[in-house]
Design a protein around this motif. Structure first.
Motif, PDB file in Angstrom:
ATOM      1  N   ILE A  65       0.845  -1.190   0.000  1.00 26.87           N
ATOM      2  CA  ILE A  65       0.000   0.000   0.000  1.00 26.87           C
ATOM      3  C   ILE A  65       0.879   1.239   0.000  1.00 26.87           C
ATOM      4  N   CYS A  66       0.390   2.308  -0.628  1.00 26.49           N
ATOM      5  CA  CYS A  66       1.101   3.589  -0.581  1.00 26.49           C
ATOM      6  C   CYS A  66       0.111   4.739  -0.651  1.00 26.49           C
ATOM      7  N   ALA A  67       0.570   5.896  -0.202  1.00 27.64           N
ATOM      8  CA  ALA A  67      -0.132   7.151  -0.446  1.00 27.64           C
ATOM      9  C   ALA A  67       0.436   7.689  -1.752  1.00 27.64           C
ATOM     10  N   LEU A  68      -0.440   8.153  -2.636  1.00 22.64           N
ATOM     11  CA  LEU A  68      -0.009   8.552  -3.975  1.00 22.64           C
ATOM     12  C   LEU A  68       0.633   9.925  -4.024  1.00 22.64           C
ATOM     13  N   TYR A  69       0.279  10.813  -3.118  1.00 21.97           N
ATOM     14  CA  TYR A  69       0.820  12.171  -3.135  1.00 21.97           C
ATOM     15  C   TYR A  69       0.591  12.816  -1.779  1.00 21.97           C
ATOM     16  N   GLY A  70       1.157  13.997  -1.592  1.00 19.55           N
ATOM     17  CA  GLY A  70       0.952  14.746  -0.356  1.00 19.55           C
ATOM     18  C   GLY A  70       1.971  14.457   0.722  1.00 19.55           C
ATOM     19  N   HIS A  71       3.074  13.836   0.362  1.00 20.78           N
ATOM     20  CA  HIS A  71       4.094  13.484   1.338  1.00 20.78           C
ATOM     21  C   HIS A  71       4.876  14.707   1.810  1.00 20.78           C
ATOM     22  N   SER A  72       5.200  14.721   3.087  1.00 27.42           N
ATOM     23  CA  SER A  72       6.062  15.768   3.615  1.00 27.42           C
ATOM     24  C   SER A  72       7.483  15.250   3.812  1.00 27.42           C
ATOM     25  N   ILE A  73       7.709  13.976   3.532  1.00 30.01           N
ATOM     26  CA  ILE A  73       9.028  13.372   3.680  1.00 30.01           C
ATOM     27  C   ILE A  73       9.781  13.577   2.369  1.00 30.01           C
ATOM     28  N   PRO A  74      10.842  14.391   2.360  1.00 24.66           N
ATOM     29  CA  PRO A  74      11.530  14.682   1.097  1.00 24.66           C
ATOM     30  C   PRO A  74      12.047  13.433   0.405  1.00 24.66           C
ATOM     31  N   LEU A 105       5.546  29.341  -7.167  1.00 23.35           N
ATOM     32  CA  LEU A 105       4.946  28.332  -6.293  1.00 23.35           C
ATOM     33  C   LEU A 105       6.017  27.342  -5.863  1.00 23.35           C
ATOM     34  N   LEU A 106       6.148  27.161  -4.564  1.00 22.34           N
ATOM     35  CA  LEU A 106       7.122  26.238  -3.980  1.00 22.34           C
ATOM     36  C   LEU A 106       6.386  25.185  -3.162  1.00 22.34           C
ATOM     37  N   PRO A 107       6.960  24.010  -2.976  1.00 24.36           N
ATOM     38  CA  PRO A 107       6.250  22.954  -2.243  1.00 24.36           C
ATOM     39  C   PRO A 107       6.083  23.214  -0.748  1.00 24.36           C
ATOM     40  N   MET A 108       6.849  24.129  -0.210  1.00 26.58           N
ATOM     41  CA  MET A 108       6.794  24.457   1.221  1.00 26.58           C
ATOM     42  C   MET A 108       7.023  23.198   2.068  1.00 26.58           C
ATOM     43  N   GLN A 109       6.063  22.775   2.908  1.00 27.99           N
ATOM     44  CA  GLN A 109       6.261  21.596   3.759  1.00 27.99           C
ATOM     45  C   GLN A 109       5.944  20.286   3.051  1.00 27.99           C
ATOM     46  N   ARG A 110       5.646  20.357   1.781  1.00 27.38           N
ATOM     47  CA  ARG A 110       5.327  19.157   1.018  1.00 27.38           C
ATOM     48  C   ARG A 110       6.470  18.829   0.071  1.00 27.38           C
ATOM     49  N   GLN A 111       6.367  17.686  -0.558  1.00 29.22           N
ATOM     50  CA  GLN A 111       7.385  17.279  -1.521  1.00 29.22           C
ATOM     51  C   GLN A 111       7.178  17.964  -2.865  1.00 29.22           C
ATOM     52  N   GLN A 156      -7.499  14.271 -10.286  1.00 31.17           N
ATOM     53  CA  GLN A 156      -7.786  15.688 -10.057  1.00 31.17           C
ATOM     54  C   GLN A 156      -6.558  16.482  -9.645  1.00 31.17           C
ATOM     55  N   VAL A 157      -5.466  15.817  -9.323  1.00 32.39           N
ATOM     56  CA  VAL A 157      -4.283  16.492  -8.800  1.00 32.39           C
ATOM     57  C   VAL A 157      -3.064  16.187  -9.658  1.00 32.39           C
ATOM     58  N   TRP A 158      -2.368  17.250 -10.052  1.00 33.13           N
ATOM     59  CA  TRP A 158      -1.071  17.140 -10.720  1.00 33.13           C
ATOM     60  C   TRP A 158      -0.035  17.771  -9.813  1.00 33.13           C
ATOM     61  N   LEU A 159       1.192  17.350  -9.964  1.00 33.55           N
ATOM     62  CA  LEU A 159       2.282  17.799  -9.107  1.00 33.55           C
ATOM     63  C   LEU A 159       3.403  18.384  -9.951  1.00 33.55           C
ATOM     64  N   CYS A 160       4.175  19.296  -9.352  1.00 32.26           N
ATOM     65  CA  CYS A 160       5.423  19.752  -9.960  1.00 32.26           C
ATOM     66  C   CYS A 160       6.375  20.119  -8.831  1.00 32.26           C
ATOM     67  N   ASP A 161       7.655  20.190  -9.156  1.00 29.78           N
ATOM     68  CA  ASP A 161       8.660  20.479  -8.128  1.00 29.78           C
ATOM     69  C   ASP A 161       8.525  21.916  -7.631  1.00 29.78           C
ATOM     70  N   GLU A 162       8.440  22.839  -8.551  1.00 28.23           N
ATOM     71  CA  GLU A 162       8.184  24.248  -8.259  1.00 28.23           C
ATOM     72  C   GLU A 162       7.738  24.898  -9.552  1.00 28.23           C
ATOM     73  N   LEU A 163       7.162  26.086  -9.457  1.00 35.18           N
ATOM     74  CA  LEU A 163       6.626  26.724 -10.654  1.00 35.18           C
ATOM     75  C   LEU A 163       6.922  28.223 -10.616  1.00 35.18           C
ATOM     76  N   PRO A 164       7.826  28.693 -11.472  1.00 38.26           N
ATOM     77  CA  PRO A 164       8.121  30.121 -11.535  1.00 38.26           C
ATOM     78  C   PRO A 164       6.882  30.931 -11.901  1.00 38.26           C
ATOM     79  N   SER A 165       6.839  32.164 -11.450  1.00 39.52           N
ATOM     80  CA  SER A 165       5.646  32.996 -11.586  1.00 39.52           C
ATOM     81  C   SER A 165       5.284  33.356 -13.026  1.00 39.52           C
ATOM     82  N   GLN A 166       6.209  33.265 -13.970  1.00 37.29           N
ATOM     83  CA  GLN A 166       5.861  33.606 -15.356  1.00 37.29           C
ATOM     84  C   GLN A 166       4.911  32.582 -15.984  1.00 37.29           C
ATOM     85  N   PHE A 167       4.660  31.453 -15.317  1.00 39.06           N
ATOM     86  CA  PHE A 167       3.809  30.420 -15.890  1.00 39.06           C
ATOM     87  C   PHE A 167       2.398  30.381 -15.307  1.00 39.06           C
TER      88      PHE A 167
END
Length: 172
Positions: A65-74, A105-111, A156-167
């Protein structure tokens, strides 16, 4: 389940592999040991949680079993790069906008940074921190051309490492 699989598996004495999976039987034993569920947590109950969850946070493969997203463990989950829809959305509190405009946009406390496939979901996420959140529209085509990687979280959820403001642009 979320806390154990996304944030603190050590508390439960479980370990996650490089894809975030752990042995399902061991997970059930650990959850019942720590929480003293009555009646006990079972595979059937976990399957019901997964089947009835609109966020599709968990997956079972074989006896893992796994959690698909939302991890705070880097670095715990390794996602494959995927092509997202041309437009995604992100909801956030208005008080965060000066920083977001400056650094993106930065992940902050998330991965990962979490992005939504629709405005309604982005608004619901943003409302966790602000009754009148800002909704950002993400230009994933331009971001991908510039080298931003996107990963599938769920339907419903997509992820990225970070997203510069021009996008992204503010739409609400």
């Amino acid at each position: 389940m979320s806390y154990a699989l996304r944030h603190n598996p050590q508390k439960y004495g479980i370990s996650l592999d490089k894809y975030g999976y752990t042995n399902l039987d061991g997970f059930i034993v650990a959850m019942n040991r720590v929480h003293h569920f009555s009646p006990a947590l079972t595979k059937e109950k976990i399957n019901m949680v997964i089947a009835n969850s609109n966020k599709k946070r968990f997956a079972i493969k074989g006896n893992k079993i796994c959690a698909l997203y939302g991890h705070s463990i880097p670095g715990i989950i390794k996602h494959q790069v995927a092509v997202p829809p041309a437009v995604l959305f992100h909801g956030t509190a208005r008080r965060f906008m000066p920083s977001i405009k400056e650094v993106g946009l930065l992940p902050m406390q998330r991965q990962f940074v979490h992005l939504s496939t629709d405005v309604a979901t982005a608004r619901a996420v943003g409302m966790r921190h602000d009754s009148n959140p800002v909704i950002l529209q993400i230009d994933t085509v331009a971001a991908r051309k510039a080298g931003v990687n996107f990963y599938i979280g769920n339907n419903q959820v997509w992820l990225c490492d970070e997203l510069p403001s021009q996008f992204f642009k503010e739409i609400q």
